[in-house]
Design an enzyme around this catalytic site. Sequence first.
Site, PDB file in Angstrom:
ATOM      1  N   HIS A  53      -0.478   3.954  -3.298  1.00 56.37           N
ATOM      2  CA  HIS A  53      -0.372   5.018  -2.487  1.00 56.37           C
ATOM      3  C   HIS A  53       0.968   5.154  -1.988  1.00 56.37           C
ATOM      4  O   HIS A  53       1.295   6.003  -0.980  1.00 56.37           O
ATOM      5  CB  HIS A  53      -1.362   4.931  -1.069  1.00 56.37           C
ATOM      6  N   CYS A  74      17.672  20.663  -3.658  1.00 56.03           N
ATOM      7  CA  CYS A  74      17.125  21.754  -3.808  1.00 56.03           C
ATOM      8  C   CYS A  74      16.900  22.514  -2.481  1.00 56.03           C
ATOM      9  O   CYS A  74      16.445  23.620  -2.620  1.00 56.03           O
ATOM     10  CB  CYS A  74      15.793  21.728  -4.697  1.00 56.03           C
ATOM     11  N   GLY A  85      -9.436  -6.793   2.532  1.00 53.59           N
ATOM     12  CA  GLY A  85      -9.075  -5.653   3.458  1.00 53.59           C
ATOM     13  C   GLY A  85      -9.246  -4.310   3.248  1.00 53.59           C
ATOM     14  O   GLY A  85      -8.304  -3.615   4.042  1.00 53.59           O
ATOM     15  N   THR A  86     -10.076  -3.830   2.336  1.00 50.31           N
ATOM     16  CA  THR A  86     -10.341  -2.684   1.966  1.00 50.31           C
ATOM     17  C   THR A  86     -11.690  -2.195   1.974  1.00 50.31           C
ATOM     18  O   THR A  86     -12.745  -3.028   1.709  1.00 50.31           O
ATOM     19  CB  THR A  86      -9.601  -2.129   0.585  1.00 50.31           C
ATOM     20  N   CYS A 116      10.921  18.988  -5.737  1.00 49.62           N
ATOM     21  CA  CYS A 116      11.618  18.607  -7.006  1.00 49.62           C
ATOM     22  C   CYS A 116      11.310  17.069  -7.049  1.00 49.62           C
ATOM     23  O   CYS A 116      10.625  16.514  -6.200  1.00 49.62           O
ATOM     24  CB  CYS A 116      13.197  18.683  -7.188  1.00 49.62           C
ATOM     25  N   ASP A 159       2.991   0.293   3.983  1.00 48.77           N
ATOM     26  CA  ASP A 159       3.765  -0.503   5.074  1.00 48.77           C
ATOM     27  C   ASP A 159       4.792  -1.373   4.690  1.00 48.77           C
ATOM     28  O   ASP A 159       5.856  -1.709   5.360  1.00 48.77           O
ATOM     29  CB  ASP A 159       2.793  -1.157   6.149  1.00 48.77           C
ATOM     30  N   TYR A 187       3.718  10.908  11.093  1.00 42.67           N
ATOM     31  CA  TYR A 187       4.487  10.008  10.226  1.00 42.67           C
ATOM     32  C   TYR A 187       5.660   9.289  10.810  1.00 42.67           C
ATOM     33  O   TYR A 187       5.841   8.127  10.665  1.00 42.67           O
ATOM     34  CB  TYR A 187       4.773  10.474   8.637  1.00 42.67           C
ATOM     35  N   ASN A 193     -13.435  -9.797   4.031  1.00 47.49           N
ATOM     36  CA  ASN A 193     -13.509  -8.378   4.661  1.00 47.49           C
ATOM     37  C   ASN A 193     -13.937  -8.958   6.129  1.00 47.49           C
ATOM     38  O   ASN A 193     -14.791  -9.891   5.938  1.00 47.49           O
ATOM     39  CB  ASN A 193     -13.910  -7.357   3.897  1.00 47.49           C
ATOM     40  N   ARG A 204       4.087   6.753  12.887  1.00 48.08           N
ATOM     41  CA  ARG A 204       3.520   5.744  12.346  1.00 48.08           C
ATOM     42  C   ARG A 204       4.719   4.638  11.697  1.00 48.08           C
ATOM     43  O   ARG A 204       4.573   3.551  11.576  1.00 48.08           O
ATOM     44  CB  ARG A 204       2.605   6.084  11.214  1.00 48.08           C
TER      45      ARG A 204
HETATM   46  C1  BJW Z   1     -10.205  -6.567   7.769  1.00 46.97           C
HETATM   47  C2  BJW Z   1      -9.432  -6.989   8.747  1.00 46.97           C
HETATM   48  C3  BJW Z   1      -8.879  -8.183   8.931  1.00 46.97           C
HETATM   49  C4  BJW Z   1      -9.940  -4.987   9.227  1.00 46.97           C
HETATM   50  N1  BJW Z   1      -9.044  -8.997   7.886  1.00 46.97           N
HETATM   51  N2  BJW Z   1     -10.239  -7.461   6.739  1.00 46.97           N
HETATM   52  C5  BJW Z   1     -14.963  13.785  -2.594  1.00 46.97           C
HETATM   53  C6  BJW Z   1     -14.314  14.529  -1.556  1.00 46.97           C
HETATM   54  C7  BJW Z   1     -12.849  14.632  -1.750  1.00 46.97           C
HETATM   55  C8  BJW Z   1     -12.312  13.729  -2.477  1.00 46.97           C
HETATM   56  C9  BJW Z   1     -12.950  12.762  -3.278  1.00 46.97           C
HETATM   57  C10 BJW Z   1     -14.148  12.774  -3.346  1.00 46.97           C
HETATM   58  N3  BJW Z   1     -14.601  11.827  -4.230  1.00 46.97           N
HETATM   59  C11 BJW Z   1     -13.463  11.030  -4.605  1.00 46.97           C
HETATM   60  C12 BJW Z   1     -12.553  12.009  -4.156  1.00 46.97           C
HETATM   61  C13 BJW Z   1     -11.109  11.446  -4.180  1.00 46.97           C
HETATM   62  C14 BJW Z   1     -10.385  11.036  -3.004  1.00 46.97           C
HETATM   63  C15 BJW Z   1     -11.589   9.885  -2.704  1.00 46.97           C
HETATM   64  O1  BJW Z   1     -11.222   8.621  -2.980  1.00 46.97           O
HETATM   65  N4  BJW Z   1     -11.718  10.227  -1.443  1.00 46.97           N
HETATM   66  C16 BJW Z   1     -12.970   9.271  -0.905  1.00 46.97           C
HETATM   67  C17 BJW Z   1     -12.584   9.016   0.520  1.00 46.97           C
HETATM   68  C18 BJW Z   1     -14.527   9.793  -1.216  1.00 46.97           C
HETATM   69  N5  BJW Z   1      -9.356  10.502  -3.684  1.00 46.97           N
HETATM   70  C19 BJW Z   1      -8.044  11.015  -3.923  1.00 46.97           C
HETATM   71  O2  BJW Z   1      -8.053  12.015  -3.450  1.00 46.97           O
HETATM   72  C20 BJW Z   1      -6.960  10.226  -4.453  1.00 46.97           C
HETATM   73  N6  BJW Z   1      -6.272  11.243  -5.630  1.00 46.97           N
HETATM   74  C21 BJW Z   1      -7.009  11.509  -6.602  1.00 46.97           C
HETATM   75  O3  BJW Z   1      -8.492  11.149  -6.726  1.00 46.97           O
HETATM   76  O4  BJW Z   1      -6.336  12.314  -7.278  1.00 46.97           O
HETATM   77  C22 BJW Z   1      -7.039  13.074  -8.573  1.00 46.97           C
HETATM   78  C23 BJW Z   1      -6.274  13.762  -9.132  1.00 46.97           C
HETATM   79  C24 BJW Z   1      -5.826  13.738 -10.346  1.00 46.97           C
HETATM   80  C25 BJW Z   1      -4.905  14.613 -11.005  1.00 46.97           C
HETATM   81  C26 BJW Z   1      -4.268  15.707 -10.349  1.00 46.97           C
HETATM   82  C27 BJW Z   1      -4.658  15.838  -8.965  1.00 46.97           C
HETATM   83  C28 BJW Z   1      -5.597  14.835  -8.164  1.00 46.97           C
HETATM   84  C29 BJW Z   1      -5.774   9.950  -3.703  1.00 46.97           C
HETATM   85  C30 BJW Z   1      -6.044   9.188  -2.560  1.00 46.97           C
HETATM   86  C31 BJW Z   1      -5.032   8.783  -1.423  1.00 46.97           C
HETATM   87  C32 BJW Z   1      -5.362   8.181  -0.258  1.00 46.97           C
HETATM   88  N7  BJW Z   1      -4.355   8.315   0.944  1.00 46.97           N
HETATM   89  C33 BJW Z   1      -4.508   7.732   1.840  1.00 46.97           C
HETATM   90  C34 BJW Z   1      -3.258   8.026   2.859  1.00 46.97           C
HETATM   91  C35 BJW Z   1      -2.039   7.172   2.500  1.00 46.97           C
HETATM   92  C36 BJW Z   1      -0.936   7.850   3.108  1.00 46.97           C
HETATM   93  C37 BJW Z   1      -0.829   7.248   4.597  1.00 46.97           C
HETATM   94  O5  BJW Z   1      -0.878   5.997   4.741  1.00 46.97           O
HETATM   95  O6  BJW Z   1      -0.721   7.984   5.271  1.00 46.97           O
HETATM   96  O7  BJW Z   1      -4.315   6.072   1.583  1.00 46.97           O
HETATM   97  S1  BJW Z   1      -6.066   7.737   2.900  1.00 46.97           S
HETATM   98  C38 BJW Z   1      -6.212   5.990   3.292  1.00 46.97           C
HETATM   99  O8  BJW Z   1      -7.436   5.590   2.670  1.00 46.97           O
HETATM  100  C39 BJW Z   1      -5.018   5.437   2.687  1.00 46.97           C
HETATM  101  C40 BJW Z   1      -5.410   4.001   2.224  1.00 46.97           C
HETATM  102  O9  BJW Z   1      -4.614   3.489   1.402  1.00 46.97           O
HETATM  103  C41 BJW Z   1      -7.008   4.498   1.633  1.00 46.97           C
HETATM  104  C42 BJW Z   1      -7.867   3.346   1.775  1.00 46.97           C
HETATM  105  O10 BJW Z   1      -7.959   2.865   2.917  1.00 46.97           O
HETATM  106  P1  BJW Z   1      -8.406   1.075   3.347  1.00 46.97           P
HETATM  107  O11 BJW Z   1      -6.839   0.366   2.915  1.00 46.97           O
HETATM  108  O12 BJW Z   1      -9.527   0.606   2.426  1.00 46.97           O
HETATM  109  O13 BJW Z   1      -8.424   0.933   4.566  1.00 46.97           O
HETATM  110  P2  BJW Z   1      -9.873   1.300   5.604  1.00 46.97           P
HETATM  111  O14 BJW Z   1      -9.455   1.591   7.013  1.00 46.97           O
HETATM  112  O15 BJW Z   1     -10.821   2.263   5.181  1.00 46.97           O
HETATM  113  O16 BJW Z   1     -10.503  -0.110   5.602  1.00 46.97           O
HETATM  114  C43 BJW Z   1      -9.866  -1.451   6.164  1.00 46.97           C
HETATM  115  C44 BJW Z   1     -10.646  -2.563   5.883  1.00 46.97           C
HETATM  116  O17 BJW Z   1     -10.339  -3.632   6.351  1.00 46.97           O
HETATM  117  C45 BJW Z   1     -12.308  -2.504   6.593  1.00 46.97           C
HETATM  118  O18 BJW Z   1     -13.350  -2.612   5.551  1.00 46.97           O
HETATM  119  C46 BJW Z   1     -12.200  -3.481   7.622  1.00 46.97           C
HETATM  120  O19 BJW Z   1     -13.352  -4.076   7.645  1.00 46.97           O
HETATM  121  C47 BJW Z   1     -11.350  -4.425   6.964  1.00 46.97           C
HETATM  122  N8  BJW Z   1     -10.254  -5.119   7.878  1.00 46.97           N
HETATM  123  N9  BJW Z   1      -9.272  -6.029   9.611  1.00 46.97           N
HETATM  124  C48 BJW Z   1     -10.073  -8.596   6.763  1.00 46.97           C
HETATM  125  N10 BJW Z   1      -8.058  -8.781   9.704  1.00 46.97           N
HETATM  126 ZN    ZN Z   2      14.221  18.747  -3.956  1.00 44.26          ZN
END
Ligand code: BJW
Ligand code: ZN
Length: 277
Positions: free
Chosen positions: A150, A185, A222-223, A161, A117, A79, A248, A82
Amino acid sequence: MSEQDGEGTDPVEVRRVADAAAHIRDAERVVVLTGAGISAESGVPTFRGTAGLWKSFRPEELATPAAFVRDPRLVWEWYGWRRALIAECSPNAAHRALASLALDRPGRCTIVTQNVDGLHHVAAREVATGREAATGGDVSPEPAFPLEVHGAIHRDRCSDCAFVDDAPGPVDATSDLGLPSCPRCGALLRPDVVWFGEALDPNTLEAAMDAAHEADVCLVVGTSALVYPAASVPTVTAAGGGAVIEVNLEPTPLSRSANVSLLGRAGDLLPRILEAL
Ligand code: BJW
Ligand code: ZN
């Protein structure tokens, strides 16, 4: 569009840009869902795909609560790298186009971002400041501030805490003693981001889903639309009868059901959609 056609001359793309603009023009409420791709042209790496972070780093070693318990120094090192990279990045034309869209529709356009970001915030301030200079009046950037589902990488929060604050400076992850601890804490601080398996902030998520539900149009930029619950935003809008517009570089699981799917760079396509409004 092929390279030799030049920007904006492919007739299919020109029609899709016009269709996207017509949907937005006719909409009473718009929700926008952004992902890492919108910041790619600013130099922030995406997660998936050939140049994505997950090609070089394993998510389960870095972006889960278990990873932080197992090896907080490794997680902080990643981190820290990043944070430093993002600190050098600026918003691009796509961030600015969305900020303009939201400032033109105060209360009727909600930006929901998965990005940590902060570039939507910077763009909102830049565009609002530009409008102030042009009009001489006060322009609040607030209508263009996103719901950051996120979290935000520039903030720390306590692993135990409720303490949250802006990070004061770089973290020295070369020893356990260099890791930041909570002033309330004493537990370890961590980046204020949402890791896999962690719940999103319930108020932020509820606001995002309300905006998705109320919107006539969801613009998805872009997701990869793979990570839930954020990926539900467009499906919630579609379930309520709203249109989905996707921008996208490549097709995603959403593309087939989207009303308008535009393949290309967000920094090229979003300003064109805005100009066509
Ligand atoms: C362009 C371009 C240009 C490029 N122009 N386009 C099965 C197994 C395990 C878990 C799960 C499961 N099924 C579901 C889950 C849950 C899980 C999940 O969804 N997993 C899937 C991967 C399967 N979700 C979670 O765990 C979430 N929490 C949850 O569900 O909690 C339940 C709960 C309830 C109550 C109590 C306890 C729990 C949390 C998800 C957190 C995601 N975190 C991250 C890291 C964030 C911190 C950090 O930055 O370090 O978030 S992971 C990462 O993925 C990040 C992003 O926000 C997220 C999405 O990615 P994004 O933004 O879509 O990026 P990319 O790289 O995937 O795509 C980029 C796109 O841009 C591409 O399509 C390119 O083509 C395009 N592109 N350049 C236009 N110029
Ligand atoms: Zn604390």
